[in-house]
Motif scaffolding. Structure first.
Motif, PDB file in Angstrom:
ATOM      1  N   THR A   1    -112.023 -97.926 -30.979  1.00  0.00           N
ATOM      2  CA  THR A   1    -110.719 -98.279 -30.414  1.00  0.00           C
ATOM      3  C   THR A   1    -110.258 -97.184 -29.790  1.00  0.00           C
ATOM      4  O   THR A   1    -109.666 -97.151 -28.585  1.00  0.00           O
TER       5      THR A   1
ATOM      6  N   ARG B   1    -117.393-101.082 -38.445  1.00  0.00           N
ATOM      7  CA  ARG B   1    -117.794-101.954 -37.151  1.00  0.00           C
ATOM      8  C   ARG B   1    -118.444-101.031 -36.060  1.00  0.00           C
ATOM      9  O   ARG B   1    -119.132-101.477 -35.099  1.00  0.00           O
ATOM     10  N   GLU B   2    -117.892 -99.731 -36.028  1.00  0.00           N
ATOM     11  CA  GLU B   2    -118.328 -98.965 -34.931  1.00  0.00           C
ATOM     12  C   GLU B   2    -119.843 -98.515 -35.124  1.00  0.00           C
ATOM     13  O   GLU B   2    -120.481 -98.240 -34.209  1.00  0.00           O
TER      14      GLU B   2
ATOM     15  N   THR C   1    -117.847-110.050 -43.906  1.00  0.00           N
ATOM     16  CA  THR C   1    -117.285-110.380 -42.338  1.00  0.00           C
ATOM     17  C   THR C   1    -116.085-109.794 -42.370  1.00  0.00           C
ATOM     18  O   THR C   1    -115.644-108.841 -41.327  1.00  0.00           O
ATOM     19  N   PHE C   2    -115.286-109.911 -43.244  1.00  0.00           N
ATOM     20  CA  PHE C   2    -113.929-109.175 -43.361  1.00  0.00           C
ATOM     21  C   PHE C   2    -113.788-107.576 -43.331  1.00  0.00           C
ATOM     22  O   PHE C   2    -113.157-106.947 -42.583  1.00  0.00           O
TER      23      PHE C   2
ATOM     24  N   ILE D   1    -116.548-105.600 -42.121  1.00  0.00           N
ATOM     25  CA  ILE D   1    -117.156-105.365 -40.906  1.00  0.00           C
ATOM     26  C   ILE D   1    -116.187-105.369 -39.904  1.00  0.00           C
ATOM     27  O   ILE D   1    -115.649-104.451 -39.231  1.00  0.00           O
ATOM     28  N   ALA D   2    -115.094-106.318 -39.801  1.00  0.00           N
ATOM     29  CA  ALA D   2    -114.279-106.710 -38.848  1.00  0.00           C
ATOM     30  C   ALA D   2    -113.296-105.858 -38.965  1.00  0.00           C
ATOM     31  O   ALA D   2    -112.783-105.342 -37.674  1.00  0.00           O
ATOM     32  N   PHE D   3    -112.671-105.329 -39.856  1.00  0.00           N
ATOM     33  CA  PHE D   3    -111.466-104.752 -39.950  1.00  0.00           C
ATOM     34  C   PHE D   3    -111.547-103.473 -40.417  1.00  0.00           C
ATOM     35  O   PHE D   3    -110.451-102.761 -41.087  1.00  0.00           O
ATOM     36  N   THR D   4    -112.717-102.657 -40.494  1.00  0.00           N
ATOM     37  CA  THR D   4    -112.676-101.362 -41.063  1.00  0.00           C
ATOM     38  C   THR D   4    -113.385-100.867 -39.843  1.00  0.00           C
ATOM     39  O   THR D   4    -114.370-101.266 -38.991  1.00  0.00           O
TER      40      THR D   4
ATOM     41  N   TYR E   1    -120.384-102.557 -30.490  1.00  0.00           N
ATOM     42  CA  TYR E   1    -119.048-102.463 -30.664  1.00  0.00           C
ATOM     43  C   TYR E   1    -118.559-100.820 -30.328  1.00  0.00           C
ATOM     44  O   TYR E   1    -119.598-100.038 -30.922  1.00  0.00           O
TER      45      TYR E   1
END
Length: 167
Positions: free
Chosen positions: A76, A67-68, A58-59, A61-64, A73
């Motif tokens: 950014t 996730r795109e 999860t970490f 996928i969420a912070f790298t 998603y």
């Protein structure tokens, strides 16, 4: 009651009975690795390992940028660009409206419909400030019918609740 107690004691005995995990060299039968385990230790270790794997995944996928690649998603950068473009388009639209109002007043002066003394860019711009049009919002027949149905259902629910409370 006694059977439940016996089952609990048997389960407890199975969970905490020590077992030995031995890894042997197949050719020489030499003991390479040995470990004393209980079923409870294995269960706790497996649970903690699974939670740790889920957390790390999860970490990652969420912070790298991975996730795109997940549907739903967006990047950014794309969100930032879309916001900036929306703001720019709004400001450009407002500037165009102001310029159109100024040009219309100049056309009126050139045609002789308006005196030059009354034409001032600041006064024209102040007049042409956008105001929202007054909308005549009236409910359609279908909406009115739906409102009546919902009101009747609410009344029925209130009556049912009151009758339950009184019992």
């Amino acid at each position: 009651m006694a059977q439940k107690r016996l089952k609990k004691q048997l389960l407890k005995k199975k969970l905490f009975t020590k077992n030995r995990l031995v890894i042997l060299n197949e050719d020489t039968f030499e003991e390479v690795f040995s470990l004393k385990l209980t079923l409870m230790n294995v269960f706790v270790f497996a649970t903690i390992g699974a939670i740790l794997i889920i957390f790390v995944t999860t970490f990652i996928i969420a912070f790298t940028p991975l996730r795109e690649y997940i549907p739903g998603y967006t990047s950014t950068k794309l969100k930032k660009d879309a916001t900036e473009l929306a703001l720019k388009s709004d400001s450009l639209e407002f500037a165009i409206k102001k310029n159109e109002a100024y040009l219309e007043s100049i056309k009126k002066v050139l045609n002789g419909d308006l005196q030059y003394a009354k034409v001032n860019k600041d006064s024209i711009l102040a007049i042409s400030v956008d105001t929202l049009p007054d909308l005549q919002l009236t409910a359609t027949e279908a909406e009115l019918k739906l409102r009546k149905e919902v009101a009747e259902e609410d009344k029925e629910l209130k009556k049912a609740k009151e009758s339950k409370k009184s019992k």
